[in-house]
Scaffold this active site. Structure first.
Site, mmCIF file in Angstrom:
data_model
loop_
_atom_site.group_PDB
_atom_site.id
_atom_site.type_symbol
_atom_site.label_atom_id
_atom_site.label_comp_id
_atom_site.label_asym_id
_atom_site.label_seq_id
_atom_site.Cartn_x
_atom_site.Cartn_y
_atom_site.Cartn_z
ATOM 1 N N GLU A 170 0.819 -1.206 0.000
ATOM 2 C CA GLU A 170 0.000 0.000 0.000
ATOM 3 C C GLU A 170 0.859 1.266 0.000
ATOM 4 O O GLU A 170 0.424 2.320 -0.458
ATOM 5 C CB GLU A 170 -0.926 -0.020 1.224
ATOM 6 C CG GLU A 170 -2.187 0.786 1.040
ATOM 7 C CD GLU A 170 -3.236 0.467 2.083
ATOM 8 O OE1 GLU A 170 -4.109 -0.362 1.780
ATOM 9 O OE2 GLU A 170 -3.199 1.032 3.183
ATOM 10 N N HIS B 68 6.800 -26.993 -0.574
ATOM 11 C CA HIS B 68 6.173 -28.105 -1.291
ATOM 12 C C HIS B 68 5.041 -27.619 -2.188
ATOM 13 O O HIS B 68 4.221 -28.408 -2.644
ATOM 14 C CB HIS B 68 5.683 -29.143 -0.271
ATOM 15 C CG HIS B 68 6.816 -29.695 0.539
ATOM 16 N ND1 HIS B 68 7.417 -30.901 0.256
ATOM 17 C CD2 HIS B 68 7.506 -29.165 1.585
ATOM 18 C CE1 HIS B 68 8.418 -31.097 1.111
ATOM 19 N NE2 HIS B 68 8.489 -30.053 1.922
ATOM 20 N N LYS C 95 -12.960 1.847 -2.658
ATOM 21 C CA LYS C 95 -13.954 2.247 -1.653
ATOM 22 C C LYS C 95 -15.058 3.072 -2.314
ATOM 23 O O LYS C 95 -16.242 2.880 -2.072
ATOM 24 C CB LYS C 95 -13.301 3.050 -0.513
ATOM 25 C CG LYS C 95 -12.446 2.220 0.454
ATOM 26 C CD LYS C 95 -11.997 3.077 1.650
ATOM 27 C CE LYS C 95 -11.047 2.334 2.569
ATOM 28 N NZ LYS C 95 -10.556 3.105 3.713
HETATM 29 O O1 PA5 Z 1 -3.161 1.759 5.734
HETATM 30 C C1 PA5 Z 1 -4.232 2.278 5.510
HETATM 31 O O2 PA5 Z 1 -4.385 3.521 5.569
HETATM 32 C C2 PA5 Z 1 -5.428 1.449 5.127
HETATM 33 O O3 PA5 Z 1 -5.085 0.100 5.003
HETATM 34 C C3 PA5 Z 1 -6.531 1.564 6.173
HETATM 35 O O4 PA5 Z 1 -6.013 1.151 7.413
HETATM 36 C C4 PA5 Z 1 -7.761 0.711 5.822
HETATM 37 O O5 PA5 Z 1 -8.235 1.034 4.555
HETATM 38 C C5 PA5 Z 1 -8.865 0.929 6.851
HETATM 39 O O6 PA5 Z 1 -9.217 2.280 6.912
HETATM 40 P P1 PA5 Z 1 -9.966 2.883 8.175
HETATM 41 O O7 PA5 Z 1 -9.102 2.687 9.356
HETATM 42 O O8 PA5 Z 1 -10.177 4.318 7.825
HETATM 43 O O9 PA5 Z 1 -11.268 2.136 8.328
#
Ligand code: PA5
Length: 435
Positions: free
Chosen positions: A285, A306, A420
């Site tokens: 990410e 394996h 989203k």
């Molecule tokens: O690292 C990040 O910013 C994302 O993975 C969020 O943690 C994830 O999308 C969840 O978002 P939120 O905490 O706003 O529900």
């Protein structure tokens, strides 16, 4: 203390290229420390170890103490960065069979809101219907669909079964200080609540209550975790080419430039499976942007030798491995002798399983390196809270350095936001009709 060994990766890299990447990594570290890079306003993670004060630790431990013995289960609601840090630490520190009836002094931890599978959720509700439970609802934005749905169900269930007053004792939220539906709901219902600083994005939030509270509730020592992170802050922000965070970032980038596009995080202890999941999220990410970045994946050895072993040994040569190796715990399990050697393994008599695992580690490394797969090793010592605190901070720093060397903002996630938004549009969320 983490020990990094890049010898079996540097053999695959031109010396000049590594030198250049080391210089770029040192520059990137300065950009981070000065907060002058893209996403500089999301640099709160840098000082989080110093922000974990006694008050925060006490608040988390107070809730842990209150729920210990009064609830059977604690449900952690959250997705992505809002649950992976806690989950990977709890898995790494727990008895392997703690979910299968081993005696425990602390509530069992389960997860919700980390997906949309109806069957998972209905199984969870059935499981909870036989138990007393508490909920930690975590969402930075407070608007993410998966945790919001889970929270709606669980809030209603707790209130129906135990009443509003008890629900207030058994629901804690962790969200933005001011905005988002979860903040509003939390203030309205007067839940105990922690906030996530504006300057910290989800995948960098494990050293806030997002990680600390669930880890404390599961019965682990968050003061020791903080201690590891504090030491790591000093060690891994040093302006020095020998700083392991600089070296790891530089070696990764040099490998990437030489055509190694996939990094496989590997372990030889199943307790580290979720640490690799945390790493996948952190790197995926943070760095998978502008059509660039190493693709992070993971394998559990020897299990996956394996299955994935064939490809790693002999498939396309675009891979490198990053192994996370711990000292090995548990009691010594010595292999016995069998009369007649019917299973053919009497040659192992008197050796421990750990000995055999060590031979597998060495044998695998050599086979893969000989087969053209560079290998980076982290020796982490004992798997405990302090080590985890150090590892979290180490990888966060190394990942941020990589991001700036790559020329991307490591702290945004527009790609995730796209999904989203589409989900909101398809489900008819007001305000998303035009899209
Ligand atoms: O690292 C990040 O910013 C994302 O993975 C969020 O943690 C994830 O999308 C969840 O978002 P939120 O905490 O706003 O529900």
């Amino acid at each position: 203390m983490i020990r990094l060994n890049t010898e079996n990766a540097e053999n695959f890299i031109q010396k000049d290229s590594l030198k250049r990447e080391l210089a770029k990594s040192l520059d990137a570290l300065q950009t981070i420390l000065n907060g002058t890079g893209e996403g500089g306003e999301k640099m709160g993670w840098l000082n989080l170890p110093l922000d974990i004060d006694d008050c925060m630790i006490d608040e988390c431990n107070k809730i842990a103490k209150k729920w210990k013995g009064t609830v059977d289960v604690v449900v952690i609601i959250g997705i992505g960065g809002s649950y992976l840090g806690a989950k990977c630490a709890i898995e790494a520190l727990s008895h392997t069979f703690s979910a299968y009836g081993m005696e425990r002094n602390y509530p069992q931890i389960v997860y919700a809101g980390n997906g949309l599978c109806q069957e998972y959720f209905s199984d969870l509700m059935e499981f909870l219907s036989q138990r007393t439970y508490a909920v930690i609802a975590i969402s930075k934005s407070g608007t993410t669909t998966e945790p919001a749905i889970a929270f709606r169900f669980l809030k209603e269930d707790i209130e129906k079964r135990f009443g509003k007053a008890i629900a207030r004792e058994r629901i804690v939220t962790i969200t933005d200080a001011r905005s988002g539906a979860l903040r509003k709901l939390s203030d309205q219902e007067k839940y105990s609540s922690f906030y996530i600083p504006d300057s910290v994005v989800g995948r960098y939030s494990v050293l806030t209550p997002v990680g600390l509270l669930p880890i404390a509730v599961a019965g682990f020592d968050i003061a020791a975790l903080a201690k590891g992170a504090i030491a790591a802050r000093k060690r891994y922000t040093a302006d020095d080419a020998d700083n392991p965070a600089i070296r790891y970032a530089a070696v990764r980038n040099a490998l990437y430039l030489s055509g190694k596009k996939i990094e496989i995080f590997i372990n030889f202890n199943p307790k580290l499976h979720y640490f690799s999941e945390w790493l996948k999220q952190l790197y995926g990410e943070s760095l998978g942007k502008k059509h660039k970045g190493i693709f992070p994946t993971a394998a559990d050895f020897t299990t996956d030798l394996h299955s994935m072993g064939q490809y790693i040994q002999d498939g396309e040569r675009i891979l490198f491995e990053t192994a996370i190796l711990e000292n090995g715990g548990g009691r010594m399990m010595t292999i016995g002798d069998i009369q007649g050697n019917v299973d053919g393994i009497n040659y192992l008599t008197g050796r421990t399983i750990e000995d055999v695992n060590k031979a597998a580690i060495e044998g695998t490394r050599k086979a893969h390196v000989d087969g053209g797969v560079p290998n980076i090793v982290f020796e982490i010592g004992s798997l405990n809270e302090e080590t985890l605190g150090e590892m979290f901070y180490f990888f966060e720093t190394a990942c941020a350095i990589d991001g700036y060397v790559l020329g991307v903002n490591p702290f945004d996630q527009n790609g995730v936001e796209e999904y989203k938004k589409n989900l909101f549009t398809l489900l008819g969320k007001p305000g998303y009709e035009k899209k």
